[in-house]
Motif scaffolding. Sequence first.
Motif, PDB file in Angstrom:
ATOM      1  N   PRO A  13       5.755   2.710   9.224  1.00 27.25           N
ATOM      2  CA  PRO A  13       5.868   1.660   8.204  1.00 27.25           C
ATOM      3  C   PRO A  13       5.611   2.199   6.804  1.00 27.25           C
ATOM      4  CG  PRO A  13       3.825   1.439   9.448  1.00 27.25           C
ATOM      5  CD  PRO A  13       4.639   2.484  10.150  1.00 27.25           C
ATOM      6  N   LEU A  14       6.172   1.497   5.816  1.00 22.92           N
ATOM      7  CA  LEU A  14       6.002   1.900   4.421  1.00 22.92           C
ATOM      8  C   LEU A  14       4.714   1.365   3.824  1.00 22.92           C
ATOM      9  CD1 LEU A  14       9.639   1.189   3.140  1.00 22.92           C
ATOM     10  CD2 LEU A  14       8.707   3.345   3.993  1.00 22.92           C
ATOM     11  N   GLY A  15       4.271   0.198   4.319  1.00 24.87           N
ATOM     12  CA  GLY A  15       3.075  -0.447   3.776  1.00 24.87           C
ATOM     13  C   GLY A  15       3.382  -1.872   3.383  1.00 24.87           C
ATOM     14  N   VAL A  16       3.314  -2.172   2.092  1.00 33.48           N
ATOM     15  CA  VAL A  16       3.654  -3.494   1.577  1.00 33.48           C
ATOM     16  C   VAL A  16       5.086  -3.453   1.044  1.00 33.48           C
ATOM     17  CG1 VAL A  16       3.089  -5.308  -0.080  1.00 33.48           C
ATOM     18  CG2 VAL A  16       1.256  -3.963   0.967  1.00 33.48           C
ATOM     19  N   VAL A  17       5.929  -4.375   1.508  1.00 28.68           N
ATOM     20  CA  VAL A  17       7.329  -4.434   1.092  1.00 28.68           C
ATOM     21  C   VAL A  17       7.655  -5.866   0.691  1.00 28.68           C
ATOM     22  CG1 VAL A  17       7.972  -2.503   2.583  1.00 28.68           C
ATOM     23  CG2 VAL A  17       8.133  -4.842   3.453  1.00 28.68           C
ATOM     24  N   ALA A  18       8.809  -6.050   0.041  1.00 25.82           N
ATOM     25  CA  ALA A  18       9.144  -7.383  -0.475  1.00 25.82           C
ATOM     26  C   ALA A  18      10.618  -7.689  -0.316  1.00 25.82           C
ATOM     27  CB  ALA A  18       8.750  -7.483  -1.953  1.00 25.82           C
ATOM     28  N   GLY A  19      10.918  -8.986  -0.233  1.00 25.98           N
ATOM     29  CA  GLY A  19      12.287  -9.471  -0.200  1.00 25.98           C
ATOM     30  C   GLY A  19      12.475 -10.586  -1.216  1.00 25.98           C
ATOM     31  N   CYS A  87       9.199  -5.883  -8.828  1.00 26.60           N
ATOM     32  CA  CYS A  87       9.848  -4.596  -9.139  1.00 26.60           C
ATOM     33  C   CYS A  87       8.853  -3.590  -9.709  1.00 26.60           C
ATOM     34  CB  CYS A  87      10.980  -4.801 -10.134  1.00 26.60           C
ATOM     35  SG  CYS A  87      12.354  -5.802  -9.526  1.00 26.60           S
ATOM     36  N   ASP A  88       7.867  -4.086 -10.448  1.00 28.44           N
ATOM     37  CA  ASP A  88       6.954  -3.198 -11.172  1.00 28.44           C
ATOM     38  C   ASP A  88       5.676  -2.855 -10.413  1.00 28.44           C
ATOM     39  OD1 ASP A  88       8.773  -3.360 -13.237  1.00 28.44           O
ATOM     40  OD2 ASP A  88       7.610  -4.806 -14.422  1.00 28.44           O
ATOM     41  N   HIS A  89       5.282  -3.664  -9.437  1.00 28.05           N
ATOM     42  CA  HIS A  89       3.963  -3.482  -8.815  1.00 28.05           C
ATOM     43  C   HIS A  89       3.895  -2.165  -8.053  1.00 28.05           C
ATOM     44  CE1 HIS A  89       0.233  -4.257  -6.750  1.00 28.05           C
ATOM     45  NE2 HIS A  89       0.072  -5.364  -7.462  1.00 28.05           N
ATOM     46  N   PRO A  90       2.892  -1.342  -8.340  1.00 25.79           N
ATOM     47  CA  PRO A  90       2.838  -0.012  -7.722  1.00 25.79           C
ATOM     48  C   PRO A  90       2.553  -0.011  -6.223  1.00 25.79           C
ATOM     49  CG  PRO A  90       0.855  -0.448  -9.021  1.00 25.79           C
ATOM     50  CD  PRO A  90       1.805  -1.555  -9.315  1.00 25.79           C
ATOM     51  N   ASP A  91       1.984  -1.097  -5.697  1.00 25.66           N
ATOM     52  CA  ASP A  91       1.650  -1.121  -4.273  1.00 25.66           C
ATOM     53  C   ASP A  91       2.796  -1.600  -3.387  1.00 25.66           C
ATOM     54  OD1 ASP A  91      -0.870  -0.170  -4.787  1.00 25.66           O
ATOM     55  OD2 ASP A  91      -1.785  -2.167  -4.898  1.00 25.66           O
ATOM     56  N   ILE A  92       3.857  -2.124  -3.993  1.00 23.01           N
ATOM     57  CA  ILE A  92       5.029  -2.545  -3.219  1.00 23.01           C
ATOM     58  C   ILE A  92       5.971  -1.355  -3.100  1.00 23.01           C
ATOM     59  CG2 ILE A  92       7.029  -4.081  -3.158  1.00 23.01           C
ATOM     60  CD1 ILE A  92       5.336  -6.161  -4.650  1.00 23.01           C
ATOM     61  N   LYS A  93       6.246  -0.940  -1.875  1.00 23.85           N
ATOM     62  CA  LYS A  93       6.960   0.314  -1.637  1.00 23.85           C
ATOM     63  C   LYS A  93       8.463   0.155  -1.488  1.00 23.85           C
ATOM     64  CE  LYS A  93       3.027   2.393  -1.730  1.00 23.85           C
ATOM     65  NZ  LYS A  93       2.674   3.155  -2.951  1.00 23.85           N
ATOM     66  N   ALA A  94       8.929  -1.038  -1.150  1.00 26.45           N
ATOM     67  CA  ALA A  94      10.370  -1.248  -0.970  1.00 26.45           C
ATOM     68  C   ALA A  94      10.718  -2.676  -1.330  1.00 26.45           C
ATOM     69  CB  ALA A  94      10.799  -0.937   0.455  1.00 26.45           C
ATOM     70  N   VAL A  95      11.922  -2.870  -1.877  1.00 22.21           N
ATOM     71  CA  VAL A  95      12.397  -4.190  -2.278  1.00 22.21           C
ATOM     72  C   VAL A  95      13.816  -4.387  -1.752  1.00 22.21           C
ATOM     73  CG1 VAL A  95      12.990  -5.698  -4.207  1.00 22.21           C
ATOM     74  CG2 VAL A  95      11.002  -4.192  -4.380  1.00 22.21           C
ATOM     75  N   ALA A  96      14.038  -5.508  -1.075  1.00 20.60           N
ATOM     76  CA  ALA A  96      15.382  -5.921  -0.682  1.00 20.60           C
ATOM     77  C   ALA A  96      15.728  -7.182  -1.455  1.00 20.60           C
ATOM     78  CB  ALA A  96      15.465  -6.174   0.813  1.00 20.60           C
TER      79      ALA A  96
END
Length: 360
Positions: A13-19, A87-96
Amino acid sequence: VGAGITCTMTQEPLGVVAGITPFNFPAMVPLWMIPLAITVGNCFILKPSEQTPLSTFKIAEYLKEAGLPDGVFNIVNGAREVVEGICDHPDIKAVAFVGSSQVAKIVYSRSTANGKRALCFGGAKNHMIVVPDADQDSTAKGLLASSMGSAGQRCMAASVAVAVADVDPIIDQLVEEARNYKPGVDMGTIVSKVALERITGYIDEAEKMGAKILIDGRNVTPPEGYEHGYWLGVTILDGVDPNWPSATDEIFGPVLSIIRTDTLENAMKIENENQYGNAAAVFTTSGQVAKTISESASAGMIGINIGVPVPREPYSFGGWNESKYGHGDITGRSGVDFWTNLKKITARWPESTEAWKKYF
């Protein structure tokens, strides 16, 4: 991989991700992302469309009821500021992302500039190529269902029909089928007043430019009890020039533009000069024609006698060109790859003669 050497590979896993998801499929599109992202071990943040946020609350309720630990799935509501924060948060590792191409490009550029992995799906202008040997009944019904389903508010709507040579019998039946489409039964409303005005603006413009309106949905009668909705009926434009806005822009409404051409070669030229590349379809009974279109069309998803060619798992969903920014697709095996990192472990263990290590 060699004498006494093994190599194994795992997906981590990447960690914290977002959609970030659109208004038009407020449950389905999040569910392209959430199950894969959390099953492979990530924590997931969902930013739903501010126009249709309620479905995601239900998803959260069901996940909690199923026993998902608190904090694994999270919802943040808002508009532009929230998207920029993701988009800017350093702890979010991936965005869909799924939405318009204009915003997809911005989200992709901003996320990747901050070192994130990003996969952003944009708009579409899907073409259906209709040739004279196509089956009349299924083609007419397919053209209508593809262009008018969800009131045309979906990226898989085929909003352009490229009519090759004489296909007038098919167009005639299409028009007759369309006359029976009922608002509130076969088709819902437009999402907002702003969207309705934008869509009708394209129809007005096409009419002024010389398009023949075979069916005009601008004065449709709303269903009883829903008079205050933003209604627009089936609209079919004929004789559209390939360079008109109604033929090139994503209208995102129940508007089908018919472009006339004499040859299959010209039809393919029209399709491939379109900036998008989400999907394309051909209606034909000829295997040769189907093969030519499927091999030549510049689109990620191709339909043969299917107007909405959405692949099902394990095949993945995704387009080309200006319909997608980033590598891979969002569902199927590609989705698993997007939400994970590959770890490769190469090992060699020297043989031992120590008695205590012998167990057989």
